[in-house]
Design a protein around this motif. Structure first.
Motif, PDB file in Angstrom:
ATOM      1  N   TRP A  49     -12.529  -5.454  10.312  1.00 43.60           N
ATOM      2  CA  TRP A  49     -12.120  -5.780   8.901  1.00 43.60           C
ATOM      3  C   TRP A  49     -11.553  -4.791   8.356  1.00 43.60           C
ATOM      4  N   ASP A  50     -10.318  -5.070   7.602  1.00 44.39           N
ATOM      5  CA  ASP A  50      -9.839  -3.830   6.727  1.00 44.39           C
ATOM      6  C   ASP A  50      -8.936  -4.493   5.242  1.00 44.39           C
ATOM      7  N   PHE A  51      -9.075  -3.863   4.525  1.00 43.20           N
ATOM      8  CA  PHE A  51      -8.341  -4.095   3.259  1.00 43.20           C
ATOM      9  C   PHE A  51      -7.304  -3.033   2.835  1.00 43.20           C
ATOM     10  N   ARG A  52      -6.045  -3.429   2.500  1.00 38.99           N
ATOM     11  CA  ARG A  52      -5.037  -2.487   2.566  1.00 38.99           C
ATOM     12  C   ARG A  52      -4.245  -2.653   1.255  1.00 38.99           C
ATOM     13  N   VAL A  53      -3.775  -1.837   0.518  1.00 42.07           N
ATOM     14  CA  VAL A  53      -2.967  -1.630  -0.576  1.00 42.07           C
ATOM     15  C   VAL A  53      -1.636  -1.120  -0.368  1.00 42.07           C
ATOM     16  N   PHE A  54      -0.500  -1.851  -0.549  1.00 41.83           N
ATOM     17  CA  PHE A  54       0.752  -1.540  -0.379  1.00 41.83           C
ATOM     18  C   PHE A  54       1.893  -1.705  -1.434  1.00 41.83           C
ATOM     19  N   GLY A  55       3.061  -1.112  -1.405  1.00 38.55           N
ATOM     20  CA  GLY A  55       4.158  -1.498  -2.205  1.00 38.55           C
ATOM     21  C   GLY A  55       4.290  -0.275  -3.404  1.00 38.55           C
ATOM     22  N   ALA A 173      -5.117  -7.858   1.776  1.00 44.49           N
ATOM     23  CA  ALA A 173      -4.256  -6.841   1.215  1.00 44.49           C
ATOM     24  C   ALA A 173      -3.847  -7.434  -0.102  1.00 44.49           C
ATOM     25  N   LEU A 174      -3.474  -6.215  -0.925  1.00 46.96           N
ATOM     26  CA  LEU A 174      -2.533  -6.362  -2.303  1.00 46.96           C
ATOM     27  C   LEU A 174      -1.576  -5.664  -2.164  1.00 46.96           C
ATOM     28  N   GLU A 175      -0.346  -6.458  -2.598  1.00 47.44           N
ATOM     29  CA  GLU A 175       0.848  -6.015  -2.527  1.00 47.44           C
ATOM     30  C   GLU A 175       1.169  -5.725  -4.107  1.00 47.44           C
ATOM     31  N   PHE A 176       1.602  -4.400  -4.460  1.00 52.11           N
ATOM     32  CA  PHE A 176       1.936  -3.946  -5.719  1.00 52.11           C
ATOM     33  C   PHE A 176       3.480  -4.294  -5.728  1.00 52.11           C
ATOM     34  N   SER A 177       4.059  -5.153  -6.312  1.00 55.23           N
ATOM     35  CA  SER A 177       5.583  -5.674  -6.206  1.00 55.23           C
ATOM     36  C   SER A 177       6.333  -5.439  -7.544  1.00 55.23           C
TER      37      SER A 177
END
Ligand SMILES: Nc1nc2c(c(=O)[nH]1)N[C@H]1C(S)=C(S)[C@@H](COP(=O)(O)O)O[C@H]1N2
Ligand SMILES: [Mo]
Length: 208
Positions: A49-55, A173-177
């Motif tokens: 499992w992993d949790f990712r932040v991108f954007g 994941a959370l995308e900062f858009s």
């Protein structure tokens, strides 16, 4: 106490709650915890499992399960409201405040919307200023115990002031858009924002 008594008592509390402004219009109180999931419940493997932040962030980051559990947590007690017309009062959640994550990754001013991405492709969109509230969490405990699989294990978002479909289970994941990206239910005809107190349930243009 007989059943009729119980029903009458509940109706009376609901009326009082509506008058006091705590129960949103068109909602009923439940003491159970209904489960609403579109599709299967993913199997959680703490090894992979992993949790990712991108954007729109200074530094894209990811955490494995061990690292995620070391992040600082808070516990909040809040009311939740599902668009299918149940509300539940005084639910207690523990998790990492979203604003702490925003700080760690160095959120840029260009971030306007946060898009949650979940196992099996479920997504949902929330304006960034809503995510910055103190009671918005990446929650992994409910009532002091690890989140149950059907309620979103290992981690879900908790955005209690909006209808509960905005609280994404099985978060990955959370995308900062910089732009809005209506999610699964929003594209299907649910309201794009979903304020329960304004009864923002549906939007006429949907494909479901
Ligand atoms: N990943 C994922 N998150 C989800 C859903 C879903 O189907 N998949 N359903 C949403 C809906 S419509 C609601 S009402 C709540 C239900 O949460 P619960 O099952 O813990 O009550 O989760 C929301 N988050
Ligand atoms: Mo829902």
């Amino acid at each position: 106490m007989d059943l009729l008594d119980n029903v009458l008592r509940r109706r009376q509390t609901e009326d009082e709650m509506k008058k006091s402004g705590r129960l949103p219009p068109g909602q009923s109180l439940t003491h159970k915890f209904p489960v609403l999931t579109y599709g299967p419940i993913p199997k959680f493997d703490p090894e992979t499992w992993d949790f990712r932040v991108f954007g729109e962030v200074e530094k894209e980051m990811s955490w494995n399960w061990e690292a995620f559990q070391k992040l600082p947590t808070v516990t909040v007690t809040v009311d939740i409201h599902c668009v299918t017309r149940w509300s539940k009062f005084d639910t207690t959640w523990t998790g990492v405040p979203f604003k702490h994550i925003a700080e760690l990754v160095g959120m840029k001013d260009t971030t306007k919307h946060i898009i949650a991405h979940c196992d099996y492709g479920y997504t949902t969109n929330v304006p960034v200023e809503d995510m910055m509230r103190d009671d918005v969490l990446l929650a992994y405990m409910y009532d002091g115990k690890p989140l149950e699989p059907e309620h979103g294990a290992p981690v879900r978002t908790l955005v209690p002031h909006l209808y509960f479909w905005k609280s994404a289970k099985f978060l990955r994941a959370l995308e900062f858009s910089p732009v809005d990206k209506p999610g699964f239910w929003e594209q299907g005809g649910y309201h794009n924002y979903g304020d329960p107190f304004k009864e923002q349930r549906y939007n006429r243009r949907g494909f479901f």
